[in-house]
Design an enzyme around this catalytic site. Structure first.
Site, PDB file in Angstrom:
ATOM      1  CE  LYS A  54      40.655  32.228  35.607  1.00  0.00           C
ATOM      2  NZ  LYS A  54      40.651  32.464  37.046  1.00  0.00           N
ATOM      3  CD  GLN A  98      39.576  31.043  40.167  1.00  0.00           C
ATOM      4  OE1 GLN A  98      40.415  31.056  39.267  1.00  0.00           O
ATOM      5  NE2 GLN A  98      38.518  31.818  40.143  1.00  0.00           N
ATOM      6  CG  ASP A 121      45.311  36.491  39.144  1.00  0.00           C
ATOM      7  OD1 ASP A 121      44.496  36.722  38.237  1.00  0.00           O
ATOM      8  OD2 ASP A 121      45.214  35.537  39.934  1.00  0.00           O
TER       9      ASP A 121
HETATM   10  N1  GUN Z   1      38.412  34.694  41.183  1.00  0.00           N
HETATM   11  C1  GUN Z   1      37.562  35.405  40.395  1.00  0.00           C
HETATM   12  N2  GUN Z   1      38.250  36.116  39.474  1.00  0.00           N
HETATM   13  C2  GUN Z   1      39.563  35.855  39.685  1.00  0.00           C
HETATM   14  C3  GUN Z   1      40.759  36.285  39.049  1.00  0.00           C
HETATM   15  O1  GUN Z   1      40.761  37.081  38.111  1.00  0.00           O
HETATM   16  N3  GUN Z   1      41.920  35.776  39.561  1.00  0.00           N
HETATM   17  C4  GUN Z   1      41.943  34.913  40.612  1.00  0.00           C
HETATM   18  N4  GUN Z   1      43.140  34.483  41.046  1.00  0.00           N
HETATM   19  N5  GUN Z   1      40.843  34.495  41.228  1.00  0.00           N
HETATM   20  C5  GUN Z   1      39.661  34.959  40.758  1.00  0.00           C
END
Ligand code: GUN
Length: 296
Positions: A54, A98, A121
């Site tokens: 990311k 996350q 998200d």
């Molecule tokens: N963990 C795995 N995929 C995601 C996601 O799309 N967003 C977040 N915040 N955590 C994750």
């Protein structure tokens, strides 16, 4: 029939390119740069890889990336205080905590502490409600990516029968809402659905988001249907690790009209949509027109 393979990797690269071009224009015109803050608590290996990717993708499209790595034993008050500071920081347009968080932390509490306008998200309860009522929301990245692929493949989704297999808050439920928003007739199927194969065979659009390797087989696919495989499952095959989806690609692609592969289908769309959401959040915060084709 042999299905057309939908190239999510190429499509995601196009989306990232659109985001980068938009960011460059804003930067030249207003001198502003969108910023994304990512919070990682602990050292979960998969989460570390996601967060690294990311960060790299955020920089690549010309945005600011703010990484906050906290130790696994961080208490809730400390994490909530950080989220509060990010909410108040005008350089931060998007906040992503996350998941999964360590077990002693309440994920719902933390996610709902994020300012809804910065919730890239789309997990905050306000955004869930806005999406469910057809209002302008921040939309979860993976279902948004699936919707983009479907809109690109079909001239119109209106009136098509869509079956979403899986009822998670992150993929299944928002995916169903998005398809409903595009006037599909939507069914959500799950582990208790009776005669799942027959339900799936009713689908013009079949979205598999169950987290079970290759459980959707060709006999469950209507000839000519579009199959979107959200699954990313690591399996051992002849002593080698391999990634497979929730769809048995070999049998399903012999029946479907179009299908996303794993890897290279939905997966790359998730980060592309995170960047698109950050740009959207930035534009909304600054009263600028939203980027076309990058929102629901
Ligand atoms: N963990 C795995 N995929 C995601 C996601 O799309 N967003 C977040 N915040 N955590 C994750």
């Amino acid at each position: 029939m042999t299905a057309q393979v939908i190239d999510g990797k190429a499509f995601a690269a196009r989306v990232r390119g659109q985001v980068a071009a938009h960011v460059a224009r804003i930067c030249a015109e207003c001198g502003l740069v969108p910023g994304l803050a990512v919070v990682l608590v602990g050292k979960d290996p998969a989460s570390q890889v996601y967060v690294r990717n990311k960060h790299a993708s955020t920089i690549e499209v010309g945005m600011e990336s703010f990484e906050h790595r906290l130790p696994a034993m961080t208490d809730e008050a400390t994490l909530l205080a950080l989220v509060g500071r990010l909410n108040a920081d005008p350089a931060v347009n998007g906040i992503l905590v996350q998941l999964p968080l360590p077990a002693h932390l309440d994920s719902d509490l933390v996610i709902n502490a994020i300012a809804p306008a910065k919730d890239v998200d789309g997990f905050h309860i306000s955004n869930v409600g806005l999406l469910g009522t057809g209002q302008k929301a921040m939309v979860p990245c993976t279902p948004l990516g699936c919707l983009m692929l479907l809109r690109d493949h079909h001239r119109s989704l209106s009136g098509l029968s869509a079956v979403v297999v899986g009822r998670s808050n992150i993929v299944g439920k928002p995916m169903a809402q998005l398809l409903l928003g595009d006037s599909c007739t939507v069914t959500i199927a799950h582990s208790r659905t009776k005669d799942l194969a027959a339900v799936c065979r009713g689908a013009d659009i079949l979205v598999a988001a169950v987290g079970r390797p290759e459980m959707i087989t060709g006999d469950m696919v209507r000839p000519g249907a579009t199959v979107i495989d959200v699954g990313i499952n690591r399996v051992e095959c002849d002593g080698k690790a391999r990634l497979v989806g929730d769809v048995d690609f070999a049998s399903a692609s012999a029946v479907a009209g179009a299908i996303t592969p794993v890897p290279g289908g939905v997966g790359p769309m998730t980060i592309a949509c995170l960047l698109a959401n950050t740009l959207t959040a930035f534009c909304r915060a600054n009263g600028l027109p939203e980027p076309e084709g990058l929102t629901a």
